[in-house]
Design an enzyme around this catalytic site. Structure first.
Site, mmCIF file in Angstrom:
data_model
loop_
_atom_site.group_PDB
_atom_site.id
_atom_site.type_symbol
_atom_site.label_atom_id
_atom_site.label_comp_id
_atom_site.label_asym_id
_atom_site.label_seq_id
_atom_site.Cartn_x
_atom_site.Cartn_y
_atom_site.Cartn_z
ATOM 1 N N ASP A 236 0.494 -1.209 0.159
ATOM 2 C CA ASP A 236 -0.204 -0.027 -0.234
ATOM 3 C C ASP A 236 1.226 0.979 0.169
ATOM 4 O OD1 ASP A 236 -2.416 -1.022 -0.038
ATOM 5 O OD2 ASP A 236 -2.634 -1.227 2.314
ATOM 6 N N TYR B 144 6.394 -10.267 7.222
ATOM 7 C CA TYR B 144 6.533 -8.343 7.268
ATOM 8 C C TYR B 144 6.805 -8.110 8.228
ATOM 9 C CZ TYR B 144 3.375 -6.720 2.868
ATOM 10 O OH TYR B 144 3.060 -6.506 1.794
#
Length: 249
Positions: free
Chosen positions: A51, A115
């Protein structure tokens, strides 16, 4: 021939990885640089979408070239990487280019992605760009790690998916999820899964902060996932503190 690119980028000035009409993206600038240097139209495919504002370390993308041979790629790799880095924005760096089998795919051949989300709880001017400042509550990381265990396994993560996402499936297999502290005030959340939904990690962290601050119990995470409703989960945390750090093939 097909090639993998290993690259890293600071997501701050970009609208994310994937090309879009209303902002500059990482995919766009890498694709343009390769097309310029190789003097052919190059299409770059990434390992997944990140994003706006989200960062990546050792991200993987692939491209096909009719002009570049594996021998040239290997012999000229250093020069090609140097030239690419010279014309790319300062926020993007190519680490290496590797010839691979034609069947290899940056996205579909990936077995897992990892992540990390960075958090600090005291004012720190040197952490603000890449860590989330959260001074509002004294967090209980023991409870947060207990809650994070509810993410592990093959489950429907609809509750953590960005609203109105058009994914065919919200089923993901999470193999690792938990917090570690580098000192009393700096903390890192690490999560590994075979795939991630849009906004999933940021919603995970926001939900765990609800537990750590005492608003919810660790068991609430399981009930929230069962609801399959984004409104039941915690708020999304900012993207600047999120890093895609590892992709396994």
């Amino acid at each position: 021939m097909r090639y993998f690119i290993e690259l890293s980028y600071d997501g701050a000035p970009f609208g994310g990885w994937q090309i879009q009409d209303n902002s500059v993206t990482v995919q766009e600038v890498v694709q343009r640089a390769l097309s310029t240097l190789l003097k052919e139209e190059i299409a770059v495919t990434g390992a997944g979408r990140t994003d706006a504002g989200v960062n990546a370390v050792n991200y993987i993308a692939h491209f096909d070239s009719a002009r570049l041979t594996p021998e040239e790629a290997l012999s000229k790799a250093t020069i090609l990487v140097y030239k690419l880095n010279a014309i790319l924005p300062k926020e993007v760096v190519i680490n290496k280019i590797i010839p691979v089998e034609e069947s290899m795919h940056a996205r579909f051949s990936a077995k897992s992605r990892t992540y990390k989300y960075y958090l600090h709880t005291v004012k720190d001017p040197f952490s603000n760009s890449y860590s989330y400042y959260y001074p509002f509550h004294k967090l209980d990381f023991e409870k947060m790690n207990s809650a994070a265990k509810h993410f592990i396994g093959t489950k429907d993560f609809s509750s953590l998916q960005k609203a109105h996402s058009q994914t065919k499936s919200a089923i993901c297999t999470v193999t690792e999820a938990g917090w570690v502290s580098t000192d009393e005030h700096h903390h890192i959340f690490t999560v590994t899964a075979n795939r991630f939904l849009r906004n999933m990690v940021r919603a995970m962290v926001g939900s765990l902060l609800a537990v750590g601050s005492g608003k919810e119990s660790p068991e609430w995470i399981a009930k929230m996932l069962e609801a399959k409703d984004r409104c039941k989960a915690g708020n999304s945390v900012p993207g600047n503190a999120l890093f895609l750090t590892k992709i396994e093939y």
